[in-house]
Design a protein around this motif. Sequence first.
Motif, PDB file in Angstrom:
ATOM      1  N   GLU A  35      -4.851  -0.173  -4.179  1.00  0.00           N
ATOM      2  CA  GLU A  35      -6.102  -0.041  -3.457  1.00  0.00           C
ATOM      3  C   GLU A  35      -5.756   0.398  -2.032  1.00  0.00           C
ATOM      4  O   GLU A  35      -4.709  -0.002  -1.503  1.00  0.00           O
ATOM      5  N   HIS A  36      -6.567   1.176  -1.425  1.00  0.00           N
ATOM      6  CA  HIS A  36      -6.367   1.610  -0.024  1.00  0.00           C
ATOM      7  C   HIS A  36      -5.212   2.583   0.159  1.00  0.00           C
ATOM      8  O   HIS A  36      -4.723   2.747   1.271  1.00  0.00           O
ATOM      9  N   ILE A  62      -8.152  -2.779   6.699  1.00  0.00           N
ATOM     10  CA  ILE A  62      -8.093  -3.334   5.323  1.00  0.00           C
ATOM     11  C   ILE A  62      -8.326  -4.848   5.308  1.00  0.00           C
ATOM     12  O   ILE A  62      -9.177  -5.300   4.535  1.00  0.00           O
ATOM     13  N   THR A  95       0.849  -1.175   0.000  1.00  0.00           N
ATOM     14  CA  THR A  95       0.000   0.000   0.000  1.00  0.00           C
ATOM     15  C   THR A  95       0.892   1.235   0.000  1.00  0.00           C
ATOM     16  O   THR A  95       2.129   1.116   0.059  1.00  0.00           O
ATOM     17  N   HIS A  99      -6.516   2.484   9.660  1.00  0.00           N
ATOM     18  CA  HIS A  99      -6.874   2.188   8.265  1.00  0.00           C
ATOM     19  C   HIS A  99      -6.234   0.871   7.824  1.00  0.00           C
ATOM     20  O   HIS A  99      -6.908   0.006   7.250  1.00  0.00           O
ATOM     21  N   TRP A 100      -4.978   0.685   8.138  1.00  0.00           N
ATOM     22  CA  TRP A 100      -4.289  -0.561   7.743  1.00  0.00           C
ATOM     23  C   TRP A 100      -4.924  -1.766   8.448  1.00  0.00           C
ATOM     24  O   TRP A 100      -5.029  -2.834   7.877  1.00  0.00           O
TER      25      TRP A 100
END
Length: 354
Positions: free
Chosen positions: A50-51, A77, A30, A73-74
């Motif tokens: 993505e992300h 995912i 990412t 956020h990670w």
Amino acid sequence: MRLSTPGGFATEVFLLEAPDRELLPVGAWTLVGDLRLREAWAQAGMPEPEHALWVAVPEEEKKLRTVIPWLEHWARIPLHRDATVVALGGGVLSDLTGLAASLFLRGIAWQVWPTTLLAMADAALGGKTGADLSAGKNLVGAFHAPRRLVACTDLLAGLPERHVQNGLWELVKTALIQGELAWAQELLQEGPLKVAWVERALAFKAGVVHRDPREAGERRLLNLGHTLGHALEAASGYRLLHGEAVGLGLLGSCLLAEEQGLKPFPPSLLEPLVKRLAPLAPQIAPWADCLPLLARDKKALHAPGASPDASTSQIQCVLPRPGEPAVQRALPPAAWESPHARLLALLHQESVRV
Ligand SMILES: NC(=O)c1ccc[n+]([C@@H]2O[C@H](COP(=O)([O-])OP(=O)(O)OC[C@H]3O[C@@H](n4cnc5c(N)ncnc54)[C@H](O)[C@@H]3O)[C@@H](O)[C@H]2O)c1
């Protein structure tokens, strides 16, 4: 071009013009990228995973609170422990992304794609990651070396001129640590940036960091210009950029070295230094504001349990010498008073003259 680094060095170092997608991680990855680079990245044909997170983080937000949403956020995912994070940005973004990568699942791999001259020449290499606390800059962090550093000079095209100058000071520092007078003089001439300078700085830093990864000895030489520099940077309320403050600190260190009985630098170096730094004269804080900051320097040596005190502490100072490598000396913070005064006088004289 892959630069040669010492055997077993933790980071592969590449210096290119245009970004090359082949150098991105193989497998899951990412990105944390500076919003300002989003268009240039796409225009260079680089993929956006993505992300990806595109962020704008000013120096004042180089804080732990900035990375917490990234970590959340990670985790959402979820990013696997074998994934790699790519940091695309200047020193603030790479210090924070490296720190986040060191924390997530107790450490995942990362790559750094520095996009400022300062980050290419210095900040992105060496594995130091970090954030600021209210008590000072970079007071929290981890050693977490990126697997790969990819410096693409085409990405510097949109960098504001002030930030190009800012990065140049870390190059001048690299030259002075080695006593490379001719290189320092070349860097101080007006003219376009040369890729070979970045290459030289990266090669030098890779060698130092490899020999002394935890800053137990030789790596402290990389702090040349940073002792007075950090104090001036903080005392200016961060109106001075990091590299600019280092530039002032470099001239201060040349003056201090001479006062300590080392071989003086010739006017052929000091004059262009003064000329380049003169516009920064109004940002130099008075000595009374710098002294307490110097006593609190991370490199200050206090007796165990003692509180930082300007009258008793000593600071590990790096003193440059023309033609020879810089040396380290423990000195009281007050040793900087006279170089600080001379620095102010020289720069004011020059700004009046211009
Ligand atoms: N880890 C280390 O060893 C190390 C060493 C030196 C400095 N640092 C840290 O580096 C930080 C300073 O880094 P910096 O000078 O790169 O500043 P920075 O990261 O704040 O970037 C400067 C500005 O340029 C913008 N920018 C970045 N790349 C750009 C590009 N290609 N085009 C246009 N705009 C761009 C950024 O958004 C920002 O506004 C400081 O926090 C300092 O503590 C770390």
